[in-house]
Design an enzyme around this catalytic site. Structure first.
Site, short mmCIF file in Angstrom:
data_model
loop_
_atom_site.label_atom_id
_atom_site.label_comp_id
_atom_site.label_asym_id
_atom_site.label_seq_id
_atom_site.Cartn_x
_atom_site.Cartn_y
_atom_site.Cartn_z
N GLU A 16 0.82 -1.22 0.00
CA GLU A 16 0.00 0.00 0.00
C GLU A 16 0.85 1.27 0.00
OE1 GLU A 16 -2.93 -0.58 3.13
OE2 GLU A 16 -3.56 -2.48 2.24
N TRP A 21 -0.49 6.62 4.92
CA TRP A 21 -0.23 6.17 6.29
C TRP A 21 1.15 5.56 6.56
CZ3 TRP A 21 0.88 1.10 7.07
CH2 TRP A 21 0.46 0.18 6.10
N TYR A 87 -10.02 -2.14 -0.89
CA TYR A 87 -10.94 -1.99 0.24
C TYR A 87 -12.16 -1.13 -0.07
CZ TYR A 87 -7.95 -4.46 3.39
OH TYR A 87 -7.24 -5.46 4.02
N GLU A 120 -4.98 -8.31 -0.59
CA GLU A 120 -5.68 -7.93 0.64
C GLU A 120 -7.00 -7.28 0.25
OE1 GLU A 120 -4.61 -4.88 4.12
OE2 GLU A 120 -2.94 -6.23 3.67
#
Length: 187
Positions: A16, A21, A87, A120
């Site tokens: 990611e 983040w 996501y 993911e």
């Protein structure tokens, strides 16, 4: 080791990286620095430590275009698997975009002589009882390219208050059985 031979291990370092983040993410690390970090890590394991059984999975999050996907790509000699962390599939309107993203990374993987994986995904607490078949499976079945996805991994199950997979008695558990039984899936 099996019969003295190392077992292949998939490593997904610096996942990611297109998000804000992580310390290796776009806010803290330029594409050039990210590529150097990835290559340094791979070279250390492969050349310095002589570890040859690690497969490297590259996995940006929620990308929709080839340009966005390849931003910070370390190169074919440093990547074995084209991964995608996704996501956004919490609403049914997102399913076509999810399928298109899977299709795109599978096409890219083929162009680079790699395989593609959904490295993911998930929705915390799986609030949609039909998420497995009407969201994830539909995205995987989007087209002939998305069907080539070699695996799909949901994030962790920490507790019944924070989980991405079903558990006995969860409202999505019956739908997960349908997902499991579909001809596309292998467990």
């Amino acid at each position: 080791r099996k019969n003295g031979e190392p077992i292949p291990v998939i490593l997904r370092p610096f996942h990611e990286h297109n998000q804000d983040w992580p310390w290796w993410g776009r806010r803290s690390c330029s594409d050039r620095d990210f590529i150097a970090l990835w290559r340094m890590t791979a070279d250390h394991l492969r050349k310095t430590r002589a570890i040859r059984h690690v497969l490297f999975a590259y996995s940006p999050q929620d990308v929709a275009t080839e340009k966005d996907y390849l931003k910070g790509y370390p190169g074919d000699d440093y990547v074995d698997i084209f991964g995608l962390d996704y996501y956004r599939a919490w609403h049914w309107r997102e399913v076509p975009r999810f399928g298109e993203a899977l299709s795109m990374i599978n096409r890219l993987a083929g162009q680079h002589d790699k395989v593609a994986a959904l490295t993911e995904t998930g929705v915390d607490k799986v609030p949609n009882a039909d998420w497995w078949t009407e969201y994830l499976l539909k995205a995987l079945k989007h087209d002939k390219w998305s069907r080539k996805t070699v695996w799909a991994l949901v994030w962790r199950n920490k507790s019944q208050g924070h989980h991405f997979g079903p558990f006995l008695g969860h409202p999505s558990a019956p739908d997960f059985i349908k997902f499991h039984d579909d001809r596309l899936t292998i467990f």
